[in-house]
Design an enzyme around this catalytic site. Sequence first.
Site, PDB file in Angstrom:
ATOM      1  N   ASP A  14       0.815  -1.206   0.000  1.00 50.27           N
ATOM      2  CA  ASP A  14       0.000   0.000   0.000  1.00 50.27           C
ATOM      3  C   ASP A  14       0.854   1.262   0.000  1.00 50.27           C
ATOM      4  OD1 ASP A  14      -2.089   1.761   0.193  1.00 50.27           O
ATOM      5  OD2 ASP A  14      -2.439   1.436   2.318  1.00 50.27           O
ATOM      6  N   ASP A 219      -1.953   5.080  -5.652  1.00 44.92           N
ATOM      7  CA  ASP A 219      -2.163   4.253  -4.466  1.00 44.92           C
ATOM      8  C   ASP A 219      -2.290   2.792  -4.867  1.00 44.92           C
ATOM      9  OD1 ASP A 219      -2.830   3.121  -2.075  1.00 44.92           O
ATOM     10  OD2 ASP A 219      -4.723   4.182  -1.823  1.00 44.92           O
TER      11      ASP A 219
END
Length: 409
Positions: A14, A219
């Site tokens: 992440d 992201d």
Amino acid sequence: MLGTPGMKFLVALDTGSDLFWVPCHCVKCASTNDSPYTYDFGLSIYDQERSSTSKNVTCNNDLCTYHDSCNDIDNHCPYYVSYVSSETSTSGILLEDVLHLQTLDNDQEFIQAYVTFGCGQVQTGSFIDIAAPNGLFGLGFEKVSVPSVLFREGYAANSFSMCFGQDGKGRINFGDKGSLDQEETPFNMNSLHPTYNVNVNQVRVGTTVLDLKFTAVFDSGTSFTYLVDPSYTMLSDSFHLHVRDKRRPPDPRMPFEYCYIMSSNTSTSLIPGMSLTLDGGGQMVVYDPIIVISNPHEFVYCLAVVKSQELNIIGQNFMTGYRIVFDREKLVLGWKKFDCYGIDDDSKASGPKPVNYASMPPLPDSYNQSNEPNRNTAPKLFASSLYIHSILDLIHSLLISLVLVFQWL
């Protein structure tokens, strides 16, 4: 692998968050027995008592951001992180342990790097279901993230790359600054909360050029791409105008509004091309703008862009087919078309040629606490000569999440 002896964890990678955490001393964690991933990968629970190299992080540690919640400076440092997903969070205590890594130079040196991570005792929201089946590996700018630690301790350059292949395979290299001919765009840096945020100046859908200007966060922890209006509506309407197939009525069970029944004659199901133009003029062709959903009666494909209320996010699906470089030293995002298996000749100028995968050597039976790696005597390698490699698998979890399998070798 984490700890001694090393344990493997299936974690989501992440770039939108900072903390590396795994399930540990669970009060409320995702099940490790009935997970859809259990068949392919045995899910683990970290046990501090079983790792001879585990250390407590106390409230007086520089990385303890919740020290105000401590009754005593010698207490365990608590942590709490909430995420953009509705009611999704993790909490527990911070610990230290070794992460087992391997360089990709000719020496293929095995490295044991101490990292601070979250002992995740309580998870909520999508973490209980499928979003992070066995933890999450934060790759953000903050000093607690693993890229920050590896740079600070001299193990790698302050940069890393992630590659997302068309077949769902991929890789991550720490210390990789990319190639000389890659496209680049600068990050929009917020000193209070730095993120991998960039400017998008134009979007092309089929033959239509849309003068859309917006900022967006790259992201990897978000499966699909999210856009706020008016960007979402302009892009989606343009996509719809280029599609020949019959649009399917919206399904409240799915987050996608623009879905189509795929023609039995595949030659008539022409998916319009898409690309983004970023600051600096570089273009990023979107190779994977749709998701295909099958049922016994028909194939349906949807534009894999979701309407957002707050934040523009370039998700994992728009990064497919590229090596994406997060250069935290130059503060630029780099990208170049890449199949995730080949070797880019230009990249060899800034680092060693990657080598074949290898497994961690077994620890000797006599391994005990006295064999603990010493951070003060850890080898200080030239940052540009260290790549750290892992195997990644994109797990396509229908309509919910795509998660990267992260396995240190």
